[in-house]
Design a protein around this motif. Structure first.
Motif, PDB file in Angstrom:
ATOM      1  N   ARG A  61       0.849  -1.196   0.000  1.00  0.00           N
ATOM      2  CA  ARG A  61       0.000   0.000   0.000  1.00  0.00           C
ATOM      3  C   ARG A  61       0.883   1.243   0.000  1.00  0.00           C
ATOM      4  O   ARG A  61       2.057   1.166   0.314  1.00  0.00           O
ATOM      5  CB  ARG A  61      -0.956   0.013   1.184  1.00  0.00           C
ATOM      6  CG  ARG A  61      -0.265  -0.028   2.526  1.00  0.00           C
ATOM      7  CD  ARG A  61      -1.252   0.020   3.649  1.00  0.00           C
ATOM      8  NE  ARG A  61      -1.275  -1.259   4.324  1.00  0.00           N
ATOM      9  CZ  ARG A  61      -1.946  -1.502   5.413  1.00  0.00           C
ATOM     10  NH1 ARG A  61      -2.691  -0.572   5.929  1.00  0.00           N
ATOM     11  NH2 ARG A  61      -1.898  -2.660   5.994  1.00  0.00           N
ATOM     12  N   SER A  62       0.286   2.344  -0.357  1.00  0.00           N
ATOM     13  CA  SER A  62       1.056   3.583  -0.427  1.00  0.00           C
ATOM     14  C   SER A  62       1.428   4.045   0.984  1.00  0.00           C
ATOM     15  O   SER A  62       0.771   3.668   1.961  1.00  0.00           O
ATOM     16  CB  SER A  62       0.246   4.672  -1.130  1.00  0.00           C
ATOM     17  OG  SER A  62      -0.806   5.110  -0.285  1.00  0.00           O
ATOM     18  N   PRO A  63       2.454   4.878   1.105  1.00  0.00           N
ATOM     19  CA  PRO A  63       2.818   5.413   2.422  1.00  0.00           C
ATOM     20  C   PRO A  63       1.650   6.163   3.073  1.00  0.00           C
ATOM     21  O   PRO A  63       1.421   6.049   4.271  1.00  0.00           O
ATOM     22  CB  PRO A  63       3.983   6.358   2.132  1.00  0.00           C
ATOM     23  CG  PRO A  63       4.509   5.948   0.813  1.00  0.00           C
ATOM     24  CD  PRO A  63       3.385   5.325   0.061  1.00  0.00           C
ATOM     25  N   HIS A  64       0.898   6.907   2.278  1.00  0.00           N
ATOM     26  CA  HIS A  64      -0.254   7.648   2.812  1.00  0.00           C
ATOM     27  C   HIS A  64      -1.301   6.679   3.374  1.00  0.00           C
ATOM     28  O   HIS A  64      -1.809   6.878   4.480  1.00  0.00           O
ATOM     29  CB  HIS A  64      -0.869   8.542   1.736  1.00  0.00           C
ATOM     30  CG  HIS A  64      -2.098   9.242   2.202  1.00  0.00           C
ATOM     31  ND1 HIS A  64      -2.057  10.325   3.050  1.00  0.00           N
ATOM     32  CD2 HIS A  64      -3.409   8.994   1.962  1.00  0.00           C
ATOM     33  CE1 HIS A  64      -3.293  10.716   3.308  1.00  0.00           C
ATOM     34  NE2 HIS A  64      -4.136   9.936   2.661  1.00  0.00           N
ATOM     35  N   ASN A  65      -1.613   5.633   2.619  1.00  0.00           N
ATOM     36  CA  ASN A  65      -2.593   4.654   3.100  1.00  0.00           C
ATOM     37  C   ASN A  65      -2.090   3.941   4.351  1.00  0.00           C
ATOM     38  O   ASN A  65      -2.875   3.638   5.253  1.00  0.00           O
ATOM     39  CB  ASN A  65      -2.941   3.645   2.011  1.00  0.00           C
ATOM     40  CG  ASN A  65      -3.815   4.244   0.939  1.00  0.00           C
ATOM     41  OD1 ASN A  65      -4.429   5.285   1.134  1.00  0.00           O
ATOM     42  ND2 ASN A  65      -3.864   3.599  -0.206  1.00  0.00           N
ATOM     43  N   TYR A  66      -0.800   3.673   4.412  1.00  0.00           N
ATOM     44  CA  TYR A  66      -0.236   3.057   5.605  1.00  0.00           C
ATOM     45  C   TYR A  66      -0.374   4.002   6.807  1.00  0.00           C
ATOM     46  O   TYR A  66      -0.790   3.585   7.889  1.00  0.00           O
ATOM     47  CB  TYR A  66       1.228   2.660   5.393  1.00  0.00           C
ATOM     48  CG  TYR A  66       1.816   2.042   6.640  1.00  0.00           C
ATOM     49  CD1 TYR A  66       1.486   0.742   6.998  1.00  0.00           C
ATOM     50  CD2 TYR A  66       2.637   2.776   7.485  1.00  0.00           C
ATOM     51  CE1 TYR A  66       1.983   0.177   8.168  1.00  0.00           C
ATOM     52  CE2 TYR A  66       3.133   2.226   8.657  1.00  0.00           C
ATOM     53  CZ  TYR A  66       2.797   0.933   8.993  1.00  0.00           C
ATOM     54  OH  TYR A  66       3.277   0.389  10.165  1.00  0.00           O
ATOM     55  N   LEU A  67      -0.045   5.279   6.609  1.00  0.00           N
ATOM     56  CA  LEU A  67      -0.167   6.276   7.678  1.00  0.00           C
ATOM     57  C   LEU A  67      -1.609   6.336   8.188  1.00  0.00           C
ATOM     58  O   LEU A  67      -1.847   6.306   9.398  1.00  0.00           O
ATOM     59  CB  LEU A  67       0.282   7.654   7.180  1.00  0.00           C
ATOM     60  CG  LEU A  67       0.017   8.836   8.122  1.00  0.00           C
ATOM     61  CD1 LEU A  67       0.750   8.672   9.441  1.00  0.00           C
ATOM     62  CD2 LEU A  67       0.423  10.141   7.432  1.00  0.00           C
ATOM     63  N   ILE A  68      -2.564   6.379   7.283  1.00  0.00           N
ATOM     64  CA  ILE A  68      -3.969   6.442   7.676  1.00  0.00           C
ATOM     65  C   ILE A  68      -4.359   5.181   8.443  1.00  0.00           C
ATOM     66  O   ILE A  68      -5.056   5.247   9.464  1.00  0.00           O
ATOM     67  CB  ILE A  68      -4.880   6.650   6.445  1.00  0.00           C
ATOM     68  CG1 ILE A  68      -4.584   8.002   5.782  1.00  0.00           C
ATOM     69  CG2 ILE A  68      -6.354   6.534   6.814  1.00  0.00           C
ATOM     70  CD1 ILE A  68      -4.755   9.200   6.687  1.00  0.00           C
ATOM     71  N   SER A  69      -3.903   4.016   7.993  1.00  0.00           N
ATOM     72  CA  SER A  69      -4.262   2.771   8.698  1.00  0.00           C
ATOM     73  C   SER A  69      -3.655   2.734  10.106  1.00  0.00           C
ATOM     74  O   SER A  69      -4.302   2.269  11.044  1.00  0.00           O
ATOM     75  CB  SER A  69      -3.852   1.546   7.891  1.00  0.00           C
ATOM     76  OG  SER A  69      -2.456   1.411   7.840  1.00  0.00           O
ATOM     77  N   VAL A  70      -2.444   3.254  10.274  1.00  0.00           N
ATOM     78  CA  VAL A  70      -1.833   3.322  11.600  1.00  0.00           C
ATOM     79  C   VAL A  70      -2.661   4.248  12.492  1.00  0.00           C
ATOM     80  O   VAL A  70      -2.966   3.918  13.646  1.00  0.00           O
ATOM     81  CB  VAL A  70      -0.363   3.807  11.529  1.00  0.00           C
ATOM     82  CG1 VAL A  70       0.180   4.155  12.913  1.00  0.00           C
ATOM     83  CG2 VAL A  70       0.512   2.761  10.865  1.00  0.00           C
ATOM     84  N   ARG A  71      -3.043   5.387  11.955  1.00  0.00           N
ATOM     85  CA  ARG A  71      -3.849   6.332  12.730  1.00  0.00           C
ATOM     86  C   ARG A  71      -5.186   5.721  13.147  1.00  0.00           C
ATOM     87  O   ARG A  71      -5.628   5.897  14.291  1.00  0.00           O
ATOM     88  CB  ARG A  71      -4.082   7.613  11.924  1.00  0.00           C
ATOM     89  CG  ARG A  71      -2.841   8.472  11.823  1.00  0.00           C
ATOM     90  CD  ARG A  71      -3.056   9.702  10.974  1.00  0.00           C
ATOM     91  NE  ARG A  71      -1.900  10.599  11.072  1.00  0.00           N
ATOM     92  CZ  ARG A  71      -1.738  11.687  10.342  1.00  0.00           C
ATOM     93  NH1 ARG A  71      -2.662  12.027   9.440  1.00  0.00           N
ATOM     94  NH2 ARG A  71      -0.677  12.439  10.502  1.00  0.00           N
TER      95      ARG A  71
END
Length: 146
Positions: A61-71
């Motif tokens: 997944r993209s870094p942005h999608n990863y960041l959102i999933s972590v959040r």
């Protein structure tokens, strides 16, 4: 026969992988901060477009999608602890409670308030009957206790 080219290629892949992992760890540590793709790509020392391709090839997944999933995962934990939706949205790095609520509902399938309410009901039920949380525990249905 030993080939120096293969060894160098393996070293380069390992080096690239290490840089991408460092950027993932940066996201994991700074998820609540106001970070963006430029900040994350800088951690790996790549241009953002090259970084996106490498990150996605490794993590799916993209870094942005990863960041959102972590959040969102961190938000679920806070909501389970009874933290207000407004406080959760701020703690996990969203700019507004509205964008947090919309993203949470899209990813989890329910609003943060509904998730928090269900978590609180579950917590109360477990407190009232702790054995209900133990899979295949017969003591809960037969009144058996130690």
């Amino acid at each position: 026969m030993f080939k120096a080219g293969n060894l160098m290629e393996q070293y380069e892949k390992l080096y690239l992988y290490k840089r991408i992992v460092q950027s993932k760890l940066f996201i994991d540590k700074h998820f609540a901060d106001n970070i963006d793709l430029d900040n994350i790509a800088d951690q790996a020392c790549f241009s953002k477009f090259h970084f996106i391709r490498l990150f996605k090839s490794i993590y799916g997944r993209s870094p942005h999608n990863y960041l959102i999933s972590v959040r969102i995962e961190k938000a679920k934990k806070f909501l389970t602890e009874g933290v207000s939706v407004l406080d959760v949205s701020l703690r996990v790095g969203f700019d507004s409670p509205t964008s947090f609520a919309a993203t949470f509902k899209k990813m989890v399938g329910k609003t943060p308030s509904a998730y928090r309410g269900q978590a609180m009901i579950k917590k109360l039920a477990i407190t009232a009957n702790p054995l209900s949380a133990v899979p295949n525990c017969f003591a809960q249905t037969h009144g058996w206790t130690k």
